[in-house]
Design an enzyme around this catalytic site. Structure first.
Site, PDB file in Angstrom:
ATOM      1  N   ARG A   1       0.831  -1.190   0.000  1.00  0.00           N
ATOM      2  CA  ARG A   1       0.000   0.000   0.000  1.00  0.00           C
ATOM      3  C   ARG A   1       0.865   1.238   0.000  1.00  0.00           C
ATOM      4  O   ARG A   1       2.021   1.220   0.416  1.00  0.00           O
ATOM      5  CB  ARG A   1      -0.932   0.008   1.205  1.00  0.00           C
ATOM      6  CG  ARG A   1      -0.222   0.228   2.540  1.00  0.00           C
ATOM      7  CD  ARG A   1      -1.161   0.077   3.703  1.00  0.00           C
ATOM      8  NE  ARG A   1      -0.502   0.300   4.986  1.00  0.00           N
ATOM      9  CZ  ARG A   1      -1.027   0.003   6.166  1.00  0.00           C
ATOM     10  NH1 ARG A   1      -2.234  -0.535   6.225  1.00  0.00           N
ATOM     11  NH2 ARG A   1      -0.363   0.245   7.292  1.00  0.00           N
TER      12      ARG A   1
ATOM     13  N   ARG B   1      -7.906   9.285  12.291  1.00  0.00           N
ATOM     14  CA  ARG B   1      -7.344   8.489  13.383  1.00  0.00           C
ATOM     15  C   ARG B   1      -7.031   9.360  14.589  1.00  0.00           C
ATOM     16  O   ARG B   1      -6.403  10.411  14.469  1.00  0.00           O
ATOM     17  CB  ARG B   1      -6.091   7.761  12.927  1.00  0.00           C
ATOM     18  CG  ARG B   1      -5.272   7.134  14.048  1.00  0.00           C
ATOM     19  CD  ARG B   1      -4.245   6.161  13.540  1.00  0.00           C
ATOM     20  NE  ARG B   1      -4.878   4.950  13.003  1.00  0.00           N
ATOM     21  CZ  ARG B   1      -4.193   3.912  12.537  1.00  0.00           C
ATOM     22  NH1 ARG B   1      -2.873   3.932  12.537  1.00  0.00           N
ATOM     23  NH2 ARG B   1      -4.829   2.851  12.067  1.00  0.00           N
TER      24      ARG B   1
ATOM     25  N   TYR C   1      -9.716   7.360   6.675  1.00  0.00           N
ATOM     26  CA  TYR C   1     -10.279   7.458   8.016  1.00  0.00           C
ATOM     27  C   TYR C   1      -9.566   8.563   8.765  1.00  0.00           C
ATOM     28  O   TYR C   1      -8.467   8.992   8.405  1.00  0.00           O
ATOM     29  CB  TYR C   1     -10.158   6.129   8.774  1.00  0.00           C
ATOM     30  CG  TYR C   1      -8.790   5.505   8.735  1.00  0.00           C
ATOM     31  CD1 TYR C   1      -7.821   5.822   9.674  1.00  0.00           C
ATOM     32  CD2 TYR C   1      -8.457   4.590   7.739  1.00  0.00           C
ATOM     33  CE1 TYR C   1      -6.556   5.249   9.637  1.00  0.00           C
ATOM     34  CE2 TYR C   1      -7.205   4.006   7.690  1.00  0.00           C
ATOM     35  CZ  TYR C   1      -6.261   4.344   8.631  1.00  0.00           C
ATOM     36  OH  TYR C   1      -5.014   3.775   8.594  1.00  0.00           O
TER      37      TYR C   1
ATOM     38  N   GLU D   1      -7.912  -0.204  17.595  1.00  0.00           N
ATOM     39  CA  GLU D   1      -6.761  -1.091  17.549  1.00  0.00           C
ATOM     40  C   GLU D   1      -5.956  -0.928  18.833  1.00  0.00           C
ATOM     41  O   GLU D   1      -5.544   0.180  19.173  1.00  0.00           O
ATOM     42  CB  GLU D   1      -5.876  -0.791  16.342  1.00  0.00           C
ATOM     43  CG  GLU D   1      -6.534  -1.051  15.001  1.00  0.00           C
ATOM     44  CD  GLU D   1      -5.572  -0.896  13.850  1.00  0.00           C
ATOM     45  OE1 GLU D   1      -4.354  -1.030  14.076  1.00  0.00           O
ATOM     46  OE2 GLU D   1      -6.027  -0.629  12.715  1.00  0.00           O
TER      47      GLU D   1
ATOM     48  N   LYS E   1      -8.978  -3.577   6.865  1.00  0.00           N
ATOM     49  CA  LYS E   1      -9.632  -2.590   6.016  1.00  0.00           C
ATOM     50  C   LYS E   1      -9.484  -2.972   4.545  1.00  0.00           C
ATOM     51  O   LYS E   1     -10.410  -2.797   3.741  1.00  0.00           O
ATOM     52  CB  LYS E   1      -9.044  -1.201   6.261  1.00  0.00           C
ATOM     53  CG  LYS E   1      -9.116  -0.737   7.713  1.00  0.00           C
ATOM     54  CD  LYS E   1      -8.470   0.626   7.878  1.00  0.00           C
ATOM     55  CE  LYS E   1      -8.500   1.104   9.320  1.00  0.00           C
ATOM     56  NZ  LYS E   1      -7.581   0.350  10.191  1.00  0.00           N
TER      57      LYS E   1
ATOM     58  N   LYS F   1       3.325  -5.156   4.213  1.00  0.00           N
ATOM     59  CA  LYS F   1       3.054  -5.950   5.408  1.00  0.00           C
ATOM     60  C   LYS F   1       3.201  -7.421   5.035  1.00  0.00           C
ATOM     61  O   LYS F   1       2.634  -7.881   4.032  1.00  0.00           O
ATOM     62  CB  LYS F   1       1.646  -5.667   5.940  1.00  0.00           C
ATOM     63  CG  LYS F   1       1.413  -4.212   6.301  1.00  0.00           C
ATOM     64  CD  LYS F   1      -0.007  -3.958   6.758  1.00  0.00           C
ATOM     65  CE  LYS F   1      -0.264  -4.517   8.121  1.00  0.00           C
ATOM     66  NZ  LYS F   1      -1.591  -4.138   8.644  1.00  0.00           N
TER      67      LYS F   1
END
Length: 828
Positions: A320, A417, A415, A482, A514, A337
């Site tokens: 990403r 955060r 989003y 989280e 997500k 990741k």
């Protein structure tokens, strides 16, 4: 939805209104049903009790007079038609209620802002006196004297800030409950009167948007002040930038859903233990400072990155591009990741490096090599050579994967955060993502969204992105919490974290992603394997308060709060339901609070005496499942029927072979079902309830039977380690061993007698048949389990029937052999 209060157990649960016929509900005696009107009355906060929406009065205005009186022959006569005069009267009353609520919200918000400013001045004054004090004398007091702040001053400041935090919480609950009330009364009006008011009143709500106030700026200020006071003027210093110095880091992460009604309360609870991690402490907080946007890459034909992350296969990757803030930022982070299985001894890792926005297109297309990106960094020397080498290697691997496997931008997540963490201390980091939205970034259907660019430019951070068509966007209904912990082996997380994640405010959703959710919802025609949490999207995650946990004012016990439901309560028989007393919710006295604290301390001592308690994911995993069927059904049966129909049209051997397989499978299922009737089923023992307070515990996990949409399957996470393969092989070898023993017995009976007889032939034949059947069963079971392990299917890997059948067959064979032998000797 209804709130059902059981008087025998003092428990509250949610019940759907569709349990019975219209106006009739199937509830046992001793149960009280609370509808929204009663919930509104029972949730009243004393300060706001005269400013709530007059829901019952507005509801009464919707009932026109009866055409005829009630009689035995006509117990429910019709009502007069709704007229324009009735509509005008109702709208006037509704406008008055809106003005009342909006005015109170506005005045209270201004008051809270002034109180925060006043508290900020007091805190700054105390800190200034603390910094200007002289050296400490022998007695531990400041040498320069009497102006040094005392412990009592800090305690008073902490109490004042706690009171302001409680005010913010109460205002948020006041706004949320009134907004729901207006929505419900408008829905009830449109349904009963057939006059559509919803679009018109939506414009009035926009003119007086009492529900749109964002408390994030107040929360950031309160967090900073509370942290200073809590640390007695010595807050932890360190790097608190959004991107900061995060290179490669490892954390244990647990994820939860938070309903929008509880978002503000969760934030206020966390800030009393951890400060808000601000982007730039030297500047005033802005809304865009909390915005985070990510562009996820995948192969649009195979979606192999999606499938790998969903199945949690060893080495599964997610690629990403992420940036913090608006569309004008120059720094973009390229991240990868990588998932690692526990049996490898490694931890899942997220690694990333920074790149200028103007260079992203050239890098992702292969026109700009990684060596050129880090050439300037090597000359400046701001990073170590080792770190630059690692970043360059990561850039080469990502670029190679994108070019080799055809990865393209497919999905965007946005989003806001709010992160809570001590600066430069990552042992406990909690983030709350709100306004979560997924947007399509692909060009698959011929519509140019991102074109040749690495991201689409027709949207920014202007949530809710109303300019996008519905097929391009997925607005997630909940916030995502989280909890990221870095603890030593055997070390438990802080007690307040354990209480938060076990409370009614959150819903545990382990391994929520997500990227997975956005891809699954935005590409319904291309994604066939769905994540396990998709059926839960249609279930209201709000829970009644199960423990005294929440925001409380100094010197008082925790304020219990109730969550409302969004379902309608439109039946004319609503008023016939039994209701609880219409008393105002008052905070409990101090002696009750002391009892609660004592009970909680006793519970904590018991937990510590038992050892480490399970966290929420471990508790979910430890819950017994209903073994009669899997947790999630797929469409395997439909697929088999379709395949059989296609074979029937072709005819011949393909059709008859599939038909035989179908009937054989049905016969096997019926046989297993018959044997299951012989299997004893344990029944739980009911424990008598007493009036004492039960220890605070987590909600019981309910297993439900879901069925995937046609053409799709639900993927249930299955943990597979190398020892699972060996366990399957050992089981297979054990079956072979016992089959050989039985075959040996048969050969002995046949060949080692003085003279073969009819009885020896029969006995040897029975034992040989048992040996052959056990061999066939063991081979089929081993192949079935091996295939399920390789595909990570959620099947029952234990064998409830095989050993029982084998023992029963051996017992019958031995009994028959004994009977025949005794008969041959004329003993019976």
């Amino acid at each position: 939805m209804l709130i059902v209060h059981d008087l025998s157990t003092s428990a509250r649960t949610w019940q759907p209104q569709t349990l019975g016929p219209r106006g009739r509900y199937k509830f046992k005696p001793g149960v009280v049903v609370m509808k929204f009107g009663e919930q509104l009355r029972s949730s009243v906060i004393r300060e706001y009790q005269w400013y709530y929406i007059a829901y019952d009065e507005l509801k009464a205005l919707l009932k026109t007079p009866l055409v005829a009186p009630r009689t035995k022959e006509n117990p429910r006569p019709a009502r007069r038609e709704w007229t324009e005069e009735d509509e005008s009267r109702f709208i006037d009353a509704l406008e008055q209620e809106l003005d009342k609520v909006h005015t109170k919200q506005k005045v209270k918000a201004i008051e809270i802002g002034r109180r925060i400013s006043s508290a900020e001045r007091e805190v700054n004054d105390v800190v200034a006196r603390l910094d200007s004090r002289g050296p400490l004398g022998r007695d531990g007091n400041a040498a320069s004297g009497e102006d040094a702040p005392t412990e009592e001053e800090f305690m008073m400041l902490e109490e004042d800030l706690s009171d302001i935090i409680a005010d913010v919480h109460d205002l948020a609950k006041f706004v949320q409950l009134n907004y729901t009330g207006f929505q419900k009364i408008i829905k009830k009006h449109d349904k009963r009167t057939k006059w559509v008011l919803k679009p018109v009143f939506a414009a009035r709500l926009k003119a007086k948007p009492f529900f749109k106030d964002n408390y994030d700026a107040d929360i950031v200020k309160l967090s900073k002040l509370y942290d200073i006071v809590r640390t007695r003027g010595h807050p932890v210093k360190g790097d608190s930038a959004a991107g900061g110095s995060q290179g490669s880091f490892i954390r244990n992460t647990t994820k939860y859903w938070v309903h929008p009604d509880n978002v503000t309360e969760v934030k206020l609870l966390i800030l009393k233990h951890l400060p808000v991690l601000v982007f730039n402490a030297s500047k005033e907080f802005e809304t865009k400072d909390s915005a985070i946007t990510s562009i996820y890459y995948d192969n649009p034909e195979k979606f192999d990155l999606y499938e790998g992350r969903l199945k949690k296969t060893e080495g599964a990757e997610a690629i990403r591009l992420r940036w913090y803030g608006g569309m004008d930022v120059e720094q973009i982070f390229v991240e990868r990741k990588t998932h690692r299985e526990d049996w490898t001894g490694e931890k899942s890792v997220k690694a990333r490096f920074g790149i200028k926005e103007k260079n992203v297109n050239a890098f992702m297309k292969g026109d700009l090599l990684p060596a050129a990106i880090f050439e300037k960094a090597r000359k400046e020397g701001k990073k170590s050579a080792k770190q630059i080498d690692e970043d360059e290697r990561l850039a080469k691997e990502i670029q190679y994967s994108v070019l080799k496997k055809g990865y393209e931008p497919v999905c965007r997540s946005f989003y806001n955060r709010t992160a809570f963490q001590l600066p430069a201390d990552a042992r406990v980091r909690i983030s709350l993502d709100t306004e979560l939205t997924m947007v399509r970034e692909d060009n698959l259907d011929g519509k140019l969204r991102s074109g040749d660019n690495w991201r689409r430019m027709d949207i920014g951070i202007d949530w809710p992105f109303s300019q996008l068509p519905p097929q391009d966007i997925e607005r997630f209904p909940y916030a995502v919490l989280e909890v990221k912990l870095q603890t030593q082996v055997g070390q438990e997380p802080p007690e307040w974290v354990r209480e938060l994640v076990a409370s009614h405010l959150v819903e545990a959703v382990p391994k929520f992603s997500k990227f997975i959710h956005g891809t699954a919802t935005l590409f319904p025609d291309r994604i066939k394997l769905l994540p396990y949490w998709m059926p839960q999207m249609d279930i209201d995650i709000r829970k009644p308060v199960t423990s005294h946990f929440g925001i409380s004012r100094p010197g008082q016990s925790t304020l219990t709060t109730t969550s409302d439901d969004d379902e309608d309560d439109d039946d004319d028989s609503d008023d016939e339901l039994v209701e609880v007393s219409h008393s105002t919710l008052i905070r409990e006295p101090d002696d009750r609070a002391h009892q609660l604290r004592t009970a909680r301390e006793d519970r904590d001592l018991q937990d510590r005496a038992r050892g480490n308690a399970l966290d929420i994911e471990e508790e979910l995993a430890s819950q017994p499942l209903n073994e009669d069927y899997p947790l999630y059904d797929s469409d395997d049966e439909d697929a088999e029927n379709e395949a059989l129909e296609e074979a029937r049209q072709v005819g011949g051997w393909p059709y008859y072979s599939k038909l035989v397989k179908k009937y054989a499978k049905q016969a096997g299922v019926q046989t297993l079902r018959a044997f299951s009737l012989l299997n004893p089923v344990p029944r739980p023992t009911e424990m008598p309830s007493n009036g004492s307070m039960a220890p605070i515990r987590r909600d019981q996990v309910q297993t439900k039977h879901f069925k995937a949409p046609k053409g799709k399957k639900i993927h249930v996470p299955v943990r597979v380690e190398p020892k699972v393969y060996f366990a399957a092989e050992r089981t297979f070898l054990s079956w072979l061993e016992y089959s050989i023993y039985i075959g040996t017995i048969a050969a002995t009976l046949l060949n080692f007698g003085s003279k073969p007889t009819t009885m020896s032939f029969v006995a040897a034949g029975v034992f040989s048949l048992v040996a052959i059947l056990s061999l066939i069963y063991s081979v089929v079971t081993y192949l079935y389990r091996s295939q399920a392990i390789r595909t990570r299917r959620a099947i029952k890997y234990h064998d409830k029937y095989g050993p029982t059948i084998l023992c029963a067959a051996l017992f019958v064979a031995i009994v028959l052999n004994a009977v025949f032998e005794l008969k041959s000797r004329d003993l019976i």
